[in-house]
Design a protein around this motif. Structure first.
Motif, short mmCIF file in Angstrom:
data_model
loop_
_atom_site.label_atom_id
_atom_site.label_comp_id
_atom_site.label_asym_id
_atom_site.label_seq_id
_atom_site.Cartn_x
_atom_site.Cartn_y
_atom_site.Cartn_z
N LEU A 1 46.99 49.66 43.51
CA LEU A 1 47.05 48.57 42.54
C LEU A 1 48.11 47.55 42.93
CD1 LEU A 1 46.60 50.48 39.14
CD2 LEU A 1 44.86 49.32 40.54
N GLN A 2 49.15 48.01 43.57
CA GLN A 2 50.19 47.08 44.02
C GLN A 2 49.72 46.23 45.21
OE1 GLN A 2 53.30 49.94 44.83
NE2 GLN A 2 54.38 49.50 42.91
N GLU A 3 48.92 46.83 46.08
CA GLU A 3 48.51 46.16 47.31
C GLU A 3 47.26 45.30 47.17
OE1 GLU A 3 48.11 49.27 50.17
OE2 GLU A 3 50.28 49.65 50.32
N ALA A 4 46.46 45.54 46.14
CA ALA A 4 45.22 44.77 45.96
C ALA A 4 45.52 43.30 45.69
CB ALA A 4 44.41 45.36 44.80
N ASP A 5 44.58 42.44 46.05
CA ASP A 5 44.73 41.01 45.76
C ASP A 5 44.54 40.73 44.27
OD1 ASP A 5 45.17 40.03 48.45
OD2 ASP A 5 43.07 40.55 48.84
N SER A 6 43.67 41.53 43.65
CA SER A 6 43.40 41.35 42.23
C SER A 6 42.84 42.66 41.65
CB SER A 6 42.40 40.21 42.02
OG SER A 6 42.21 39.95 40.64
N ILE A 7 43.07 42.85 40.36
CA ILE A 7 42.58 44.06 39.69
C ILE A 7 41.51 43.67 38.69
CG2 ILE A 7 43.21 45.97 38.18
CD1 ILE A 7 46.07 45.76 39.33
N LEU A 8 40.33 44.29 38.82
CA LEU A 8 39.23 44.04 37.90
C LEU A 8 39.33 45.05 36.76
CD1 LEU A 8 36.36 43.81 40.56
CD2 LEU A 8 37.73 41.94 39.61
N CYS A 9 39.35 44.56 35.52
CA CYS A 9 39.53 45.48 34.39
C CYS A 9 38.69 45.06 33.19
CB CYS A 9 41.00 45.54 34.00
SG CYS A 9 41.80 43.94 33.72
N GLU A 10 38.40 46.03 32.34
CA GLU A 10 37.61 45.78 31.13
C GLU A 10 38.37 44.87 30.16
OE1 GLU A 10 35.13 49.11 29.27
OE2 GLU A 10 36.74 50.17 30.30
N ASP A 11 39.58 45.32 29.82
CA ASP A 11 40.39 44.61 28.83
C ASP A 11 41.77 44.36 29.45
OD1 ASP A 11 42.00 43.81 26.68
OD2 ASP A 11 40.84 44.99 25.24
N THR A 12 42.06 43.11 29.73
CA THR A 12 43.33 42.79 30.40
C THR A 12 44.54 43.23 29.57
OG1 THR A 12 43.26 40.55 29.47
CG2 THR A 12 42.38 40.86 31.69
N ARG A 13 44.40 43.24 28.24
CA ARG A 13 45.52 43.64 27.38
C ARG A 13 45.85 45.11 27.57
NH1 ARG A 13 42.67 41.74 22.00
NH2 ARG A 13 41.02 42.81 23.18
N VAL A 14 44.81 45.93 27.70
CA VAL A 14 45.02 47.37 27.89
C VAL A 14 45.60 47.64 29.27
CG1 VAL A 14 43.86 49.60 28.09
CG2 VAL A 14 43.18 48.00 26.29
N THR A 15 45.01 47.03 30.29
CA THR A 15 45.47 47.26 31.66
C THR A 15 46.87 46.71 31.88
OG1 THR A 15 43.18 47.20 32.46
CG2 THR A 15 44.91 46.90 34.10
N ARG A 16 47.21 45.63 31.20
CA ARG A 16 48.55 45.04 31.39
C ARG A 16 49.65 46.01 30.95
NH1 ARG A 16 47.45 40.36 29.73
NH2 ARG A 16 47.21 39.42 31.79
N LYS A 17 49.38 46.84 29.95
CA LYS A 17 50.36 47.84 29.51
C LYS A 17 50.64 48.84 30.62
CE LYS A 17 48.96 47.59 24.63
NZ LYS A 17 48.34 48.35 23.50
#
Length: 270
Positions: free
Chosen positions: A23-39
């Motif tokens: 997750l640190q090395e990826a250019d971008s993270i695809l996620c369902e809900d950015t609010r949940v993943t941001r935590k």
């Protein structure tokens, strides 16, 4: 490159070192809900940009993601909790990766249904994962009838406000069927309770709080020999009365009795 990255289902200590690095090395993270993943990102001090990828936009963005990866961009696909793609969007993107011959890798993590199965004490040599039941009452009854007559252990998800209704329906079909309920898996109030359907129904609201997401494991259907003494037509009729579709009931009766499906069909429709 696409990394299909599993994340914890509750306890953040279950996050793997490898998942954090990806997750640190990826250019971008695809996620369902950015609010949940941001935590999750905040907890592990990951500042990789987040991009929404969910059921409502996947058709629009999939092709652009494919083009990005053709030009060297790396994405990590996550879900709100657990393994991506399982009862969540993502298989379409994986399918397109295969079509284009693009590389991808799976970073493992827990899935609630496998953990509940392990904790259930119910045989897991052969099992079927059904995910969530349909919301429509008629389709829900049909699916549950199919599950209750399934020859393998069944695993499904249910919400806290529907679990009592589910156990009530199971109880009507077979009050003695062994069922296991798991809730709050990996969290502070994790709970696993196993028993006959009628017993579990009586424990809801009291010993089993209606909080958290539920995973239900249902023991396989076993037809007793005495139930084969009647006519196949009556057997099909009883299954239909329990909510099963006639064609599914005919198929099941034929399998259980070692008969040809056409024979059972003909007798039932006489």
């Amino acid at each position: 490159m696409l990394y299909i990255t599993g994340t914890p289902i509750g306890n953040l200590e279950d996050m793997s070192y490898r998942a954090v690095r990806i997750l640190q090395e990826a250019d971008s993270i695809l996620c369902e809900d950015t609010r949940v993943t941001r935590k999750l990102m905040t907890h592990f001090e990951i500042d990789t940009p987040l991009k929404s990828y969910h059921d409502f936009n996947k058709e629009e963005v999939t092709e652009s993601l494919i083009e990005d990866m053709k030009h060297g961009k790396t994405y990590a696909l996550v879900t709100d909790a657990g393994m991506p793609v399982i009862s969540d969007p993502g298989f379409e993107l994986v399918s397109r990766m295969q079509d284009e011959g693009l590389p991808y890798s799976v970073i493992p993590a827990a899935s609630a249904f496998t953990m509940a199965l392990v904790a259930s004490g119910i045989a897991s040599y052969e099992f079927t994962y059904f995910g969530f039941l349909p919301k429509s009452s008629s389709k829900r009854s049909e699916k549950l009838s199919e599950i209750m007559h399934h020859q393998f252990t069944s695993v499904l998800y249910e919400s806290p406000h529907r679990i009592k209704n589910l156990l009530t329906e199971i109880n009507k079909i077979d009050s003695g069927r062994i069922v296991s309920i798991s809730r709050e898996i990996t969290k502070k109030f994790e709970q696993h309770v196993r028993g006959a359907a009628a017993e579990l129904l009586s424990k809801l609201d009291d010993e089993i709080p209606l909080k958290g997401e539920f995973v239900v494991v249902i023991d396989k259907y076993e037809e007793s020999e005495t139930e084969f003494t009647g006519q196949p037509k009556d057997h099909v009729t009883s299954l239909v009365e329990e909510g099963m579709r006639p064609k599914d009931a005919i198929k099941l009766v034929a399998e259980l009795r070692g008969l040809k499906k056409q024979e059972v069909y003909d007798e039932f429709h006489k």
